[in-house]
Design an enzyme around this catalytic site. Structure first.
Site, PDB file in Angstrom:
ATOM      1  N   ASP A 174       4.519   6.600   5.102  1.00  0.00           N
ATOM      2  CA  ASP A 174       4.060   7.085   3.793  1.00  0.00           C
ATOM      3  C   ASP A 174       5.386   8.295   3.578  1.00  0.00           C
ATOM      4  O   ASP A 174       6.339   8.444   4.381  1.00  0.00           O
ATOM      5  CB  ASP A 174       2.880   8.090   3.993  1.00  0.00           C
TER       6      ASP A 174
HETATM    7  C1  NOJ Z   1       2.264   9.837  -0.805  1.00  0.00           C
HETATM    8  C2  NOJ Z   1       0.908   9.245  -0.794  1.00  0.00           C
HETATM    9  O1  NOJ Z   1       0.093   9.557   0.492  1.00  0.00           O
HETATM   10  C3  NOJ Z   1       0.712   7.846  -0.786  1.00  0.00           C
HETATM   11  O2  NOJ Z   1      -0.537   7.174  -0.720  1.00  0.00           O
HETATM   12  C4  NOJ Z   1       1.749   7.269  -1.933  1.00  0.00           C
HETATM   13  O3  NOJ Z   1       1.717   5.800  -1.922  1.00  0.00           O
HETATM   14  C5  NOJ Z   1       3.045   7.654  -1.777  1.00  0.00           C
HETATM   15  N1  NOJ Z   1       2.986   9.153  -1.802  1.00  0.00           N
HETATM   16  C6  NOJ Z   1       4.065   7.288  -2.973  1.00  0.00           C
HETATM   17  O4  NOJ Z   1       3.666   7.862  -3.823  1.00  0.00           O
END
Ligand code: NOJ
Length: 761
Positions: A293
Site C-alpha cells: 500500500d
Molecule cells: C491507500 C489505500 O489504503 C489503498 O486502498 C489505495 O488503493 C491506495 N492508497 C492507492 O490510492
C-alpha cells in the site's frame, strides 16, 4: 547473464496451481510458453537497476488531480527504466503518450502498468461497495465491476485497486464503506463476483482490468476501529474470518493483491513473511503480483520493524511484496541491500518475473497501446446502458429497515416535505471512491422526487455545522405537507480512508431537526445516507419508516424515489448489523455463545451491557419488503459422505411482486471449542409474484463446516441448518450430519471461502 530458475516461478508453478483446481481457469494466472520465454529473455537482459525499476510504482497524479505529476522528471525516470507502473493516472490520450515514452525511449521498451482506484465505478458511479453488498446479489457486484472495467480500460487503465475485501466488524472504522461488511461468506461471494467482473475469463481482452484484492490480511480488524492501527487476532479468527475472502480471491485468479498498512499481532503486514510468502504464496500457491500500500514499505521504519530503509526494503522483499507503491524504498535502497546481502537477488528476480507476467497476461508486450481508445472513450463513458445498470444496482442496494403501519410506499397524491441537506447533496451520492465520477451527472433525491410528487424541500440543517437556523423553515414545510421525508446521515467525506470516528451518532444538528419535526405530529420517513452503520437508536425512536440508502451513485435519487413511491419493492439486506450505540462495537452476529449467553433479565449475570438492549438495533441480514414471505417444508434432502442438500419452500404471501433474500445459517459444534452461534453459508435473492412459491436448494459440502486448529479440520456430528429472513429471523431449522471427522489438505479452500451452490425449483 545466468537466470535464476526461481525467477520462473511465476510461470512454472502456475500450471500446478491451476491443475489442482481444474474447474477454475484461474485466468489471470495463465501464461503461454511464448510469454514465458519472453519474460526469461527479458530478465536475462535486464540490469539490477532495471529490475528494481520494474518494482517501482510512482504517482502520476493525485486522486483528485489525475496525471498532475506527469512532468519531465517523471518521464526521465521512465526513459531510464526506473518505473514499472504509475497510479492516479487516467485518460486514453495521455496514457498512450506516456506508454510511448516507455516503449520507444527506454532501453528495453518494457510497457508500463497504469493503475487507479476504480472501486465502485469509473465515470458511471455505482453504489458504494457496502451498499452493493447489501443487495445480497453477487450479480450486482459483478456487473458494476464489469462496467467499471469497460470504462476504465477504454481510458487506458490496466489495473484497479479493487475489490477491497476486508471484513469489518467495527463501524467506527471509516473504511467499512469500501468493503462487503462483517461476514466472511458474503464477503467472499461478493469479492469473487467483483474479480470476475473486472478481469473476465481472459484479462487479455482489452475491456478488462486487473483486479487487486486488498488489503491482505486483517486490515479491517484494526483495534478500536482506528484506521491503520494494529490487529490482534488468534490464528483461528484470522483464518476463518479475515482471510476467507482473500483465499477465495486467490482461488478465483485475482491478478494482484495489496498488503495492508497495519500490523498483525505485532508483525507489520508489508514485512510479514509468514503471512504473505507463507500463507499466500506457499500455502495457497498464489502467483499474482503483490503490491504494497501507499508508502507502506517505508513505514516499516515507523512501525519499528526496520531501522533503515535498506532493512525495510529487505523485509518487504522477503515477505514477497513485488512492487513498492510510492515510497521509493525499493528505488533508492534495494540495490545497496542486495549488495550487502546477495541472497536477496533471487527474490528480486522472482518479483520482477511476476510483474512482467502481469504485463504479459494483459497482452501489453504484444500491443502496449491496446488499452485506451480516445474515440470510444467519448461514447462508452456514462452510456445509457451503464446508467441503467447503475440504477438497477442502486435499487437493489436499498434496505427497508422499518415500516410500521405500512407507512411506505407513499400513496400518490400526497404532498411531501423533503427535509435534510443530504437529500440534495449530489456530491455525496458519489461516495468515497468516485474515480472520474462527476457530481453533475448524479440525480439527487430532491430532483427525482420532484418528478414523482408534489415536494416542498427545506434543507433544515447540514450534516456538519450545528447551525440550526434552517429548522423553522423545515418545520413550516412539514406542517404544510401530508408526510415528511427526512434525509439523515453523514456526508461522503465522513467515511473512507482515515475517516474513523469515535462517536458514530448523527453529526451536526440533525438530532435537533428530528426533534422539531417529531413535534409536528406528521408521519416521518427517515432516509439514511451514510457510508457506515450509524448508532441511531434514540434518533429513530418513534419514526415509523426507515430506509437505509448508503451512497448510491449517479442514479441515487431515482432509485430512492422509486422505492419511496412503491415502483420498486426494496429487498436489500444489511451486510453489517446496525448498533444501538457505539459502545457495543465491535459487533457481529457470528459470535461464540459464551458460558453466560446474553439474558434479558438483568438479575442474571450475563454477556451483555446493562445499559443497552441485547444485540444490534438491526441485525446482519435484516431487511423488509412491501410484500410478505412464508417459509415451509425445510428438509435435508439427501446426503453423501461429504455432500448435503438442504431445501426450503418460500412463498410470496403478500400483495406485490417482490424479492426475498433467503438465508441459510449453520451451527457446527466442535468438541472442546466454542463455535459461532450461527454462520452464513448460503443465500439466494429470488423474485416471486404474489402467491408464487419456489423451492430453494442449498448444496453444501462438509468442508464448509471446517474450523481452524493448526490446519483445517471437520468434526463429526450434527450440524444445525437454520433458514430465515435474517440472522435474527430464523424461520425453520433442520439438521444434517457429518459421519466422521477428517482433516483437509494444506491450502484447501474451506469454511466461508467455499461457495454453496443454490438451485431454484
Ligand atoms: C491507500 C489505500 O489504503 C489503498 O486502498 C489505495 O488503493 C491506495 N492508497 C492507492 O490510492
Amino acid at each position: 547473464m545466468k537466470l535464476d530458475r526461481r525467477s520462473l516461478i511465476a510461470a512454472g508453478t502456475l500450471l500446478a496451481a491451476t491443475a489442482r483446481f481444474p474447474a477454475l481457469a484461474a485466468p489471470a494466472q495463465k501464461l503461454s510458453s511464448a510469454q514465458r520465454n519472453r519474460i526469461d529473455t527479458l530478465l536475462a537482459a535486464m540490469t539490477l537497476d532495471e529490475k528494481i525499476g520494474q518494482m517501482v510504482q510512482i504517482a502520476g497524479g493525485r486522486q483528485i488531480a489525475l496525471n498532475s505529476r506527469l512532468d519531465e522528471a517523471a518521464l526521465d525516470k521512465v526513459r531510464a527504466g526506473r518505473v514499472g507502473s504509475f497510479l492516479h493516472v487516467a485518460g486514453a490520450q495521455p496514457l498512450q503518450a506516456l506508454q510511448r515514452v516507455a516503449v520507444e525511449e527506454s532501453r528495453l521498451g518494457i510497457p508500463l502498468l497504469f493503475a487507479m482506484d476504480v472501486v465502485h465505478g469509473y465515470r458511471t458511479i455505482f453504489p458504494v461497495p457496502l451498499a452493493m453488498a447489501a443487495s445480497f446479489d453477487p450479480d450486482v457486484a459483478h456487473q458494476a465491476a464489469r462496467i467499471a472495467a469497460v470504462e476504465a480500460s477504454v481510458s487506458g487503465l490496466h489495473w484497479t485497486f479493487a475489490p477491497m475485501i476486508d471484513i469489518a466488524r467495527d463501524a467506527r472504522w471509516g473504511r467499512v464503506v469500501e468493503g462487503a461488511g462483517e461476514d466472511p461468506y458474503l464477503g467472499a461471494r461478493i469479492a469473487v463476483a467483483q474479480i470476475e467482473g473486472f478481469q473476465t475469463a481472459d484479462p487479455a481482452n482489452p475491456d478488462t482490468v486487473l483486479a487487486c484484492a486488498k488489503h491482505m490480511g486483517a486490515y479491517g480488524a484494526a483495534i478500536g476501529g482506528r484506521d491503520y492501527d494494529s490487529a490482534e487476532l488468534s490464528e483461528r479468527t484470522l483464518r476463518e474470518t479475515y482471510l476467507a475472502p482473500f483465499h477465495a480471491a486467490s482461488h478465483a485468479g485475482v491478478g494482484t493483491m495489496m498488503t495492508a498498512f497495519n500490523d498483525l499481532s505485532g508483525v507489520p503486514t508489508t514485512g510479514n513473511e509468514a503471512l504473505v510468502r507463507g500463507i499466500l504464496r506457499e500455502e495457497w500457491d498464489y502467483q499474482g503480483l503483490v503490491v504494497s500500500d501507499w508508502n507502506a514499505i517505508k513505514e516499516l521504519i515507523a512501525h519499528g520493524a526496520a531501522a533503515t530503509p535498506a532493512q525495510a526494503a529487505a523485509l518487504a522483499l522477503r515477505a514477497s511484496v513485488d512492487m513498492d507503491m510510492t515510497s521509493n524504498t525499493y528505488a533508492d535502497h534495494l540495490a545497496p541491500a542486495v549488495a550487502a546481502d546477495p541472497s536477496l537477488l533471487p527474490l528480486v528476480d522472482e518479483a520482477v518475473g511476476r510483474i512482467l507476467a502481469a504485463k504479459a497476461r494483459l497482452g501489453l508486450f504484444d500491443d502496449p497501446y491496446r488499452f485506451g481508445d480516445a474515440a470510444r472513450e467519448k461514447t462508452v463513458l456514462q452510456s445509457a446502458d451503464h446508467r441503467a445498470a447503475a440504477r438497477r444496482a442502486a435499487e437493489r442496494s436499498i434496505v427497508l429497515l422499518r415500516n410500521e403501519g405500512a407507512t411506505l410506499p407513499i400513496r400518490s397524491g400526497r404532498t411531501i416535505a423533503l427535509i435534510g441537506a443530504l437529500a440534495d447533496d449530489a456530491n455525496s451520492t458519489l461516495g468515497s471512491w468516485r474515480a472520474r465520477g462527476n457530481k453533475d451527472e448524479s440525480i439527487t433525491l430532491r430532483q427525482a422526487l420532484a418528478e414523482r410528487a408534489t415536494v416542498r424541500f427545506a434543507p433544515g440543517v447540514d450534516t456538519r455545522s450545528g447551525d440550526t437556523a434552517g429548522i423553522p423553515a423545515a418545520v413550516a414545510a412539514a406542517e404544510q405537507a401530508d408526510i415528511t421525508i427526512i434525509a439523515l446521515g453523514e456526508d461522503y467525506d465522513y467515511s473512507g480512508e482515515a475517516r474513523s470516528r469515535s462517536d458514530i451518532t448523527l453529526p451536526g444538528a440533525q438530532l435537533a431537526l428530528i426533534e422539531a419535526l417529531r413535534a409536528t405530529g406528521k408521519p416521518i420517513v427517515a432516509v439514511l445516507m451514510n457510508g457506515r452503520p450509524l448508532a441511531l437508536e434514540s434518533a429513530l425512536e418513534g419514526i415509523p419508516a426507515v430506509l437505509e440508502t448508503w451512497f448510491l451513485g449517479n442514479e441515487s435519487g431515482h432509485a430512492i424515489a422509486d422505492v419511496l413511491m412503491g415502483r420498486v419493492s426494496p429487498a436489500g439486506r444489511l451486510p453489517m448489523g446496525i448498533p444501538r450505540n457505539g459502545g457495543q462495537l465491535p459487533l457481529f452476529y457470528a459470535h461464540p455463545p459464551t458460558g453466560r449467553p446474553a439474558n434479558p433479565d438483568l438479575a442474571v449475570d450475563s454477556a451483555r451491557y446493562r445499559d443497552a438492549d441485547i444485540g444490534p438495533l438491526f441485525p446482519f441480514g435484516h431487511g423488509l419488503s412491501y410484500s410478505r414471505f412464508d417459509y415451509s417444508d425445510l428438509r435435508a434432502e439427501g446426503q453423501g459422505a461429504k455432500n448435503h442438500m438442504v431445501a426450503v419452500t418460500v412463498t410470496n404471501s403478500g400483495p406485490v411482486a417482490a424479492d426475498e433474500v433467503v438465508q441459510l445459517y449453520i451451527r457446527a459444534p466442535v468438541p472442546g471449542l466454542a463455535r459461532p452461534v450461527r454462520e452464513l453459508r448460503g443465500f439466494a435473492r429470488i423474485t416471486l409474484a404474489p402467491g408464487e412459491s419456489r423451492r430453494v436448494g442449498f448444496a453444501l459440502s462438509s468442508d464448509q463446516f471446517a474450523y481452524w486448529d493448526d490446519g483445517w479440520k471437520v468434526a463429526a456430528g450434527p450440524v444445525e441448518c437454520m433458514v430465515g429472513a435474517s440472522s435474527d429471523d430464523i424461520r425453520l431449522t433442520t439438521a444434517i450430519a457429518v459421519p466422521s471427522a477428517y482433516d483437509l489438505a494444506a491450502g484447501a479452500l474451506a469454511g466461508a471461502a467455499l461457495a454453496t451452490q443454490v438451485t431454484l425449483g
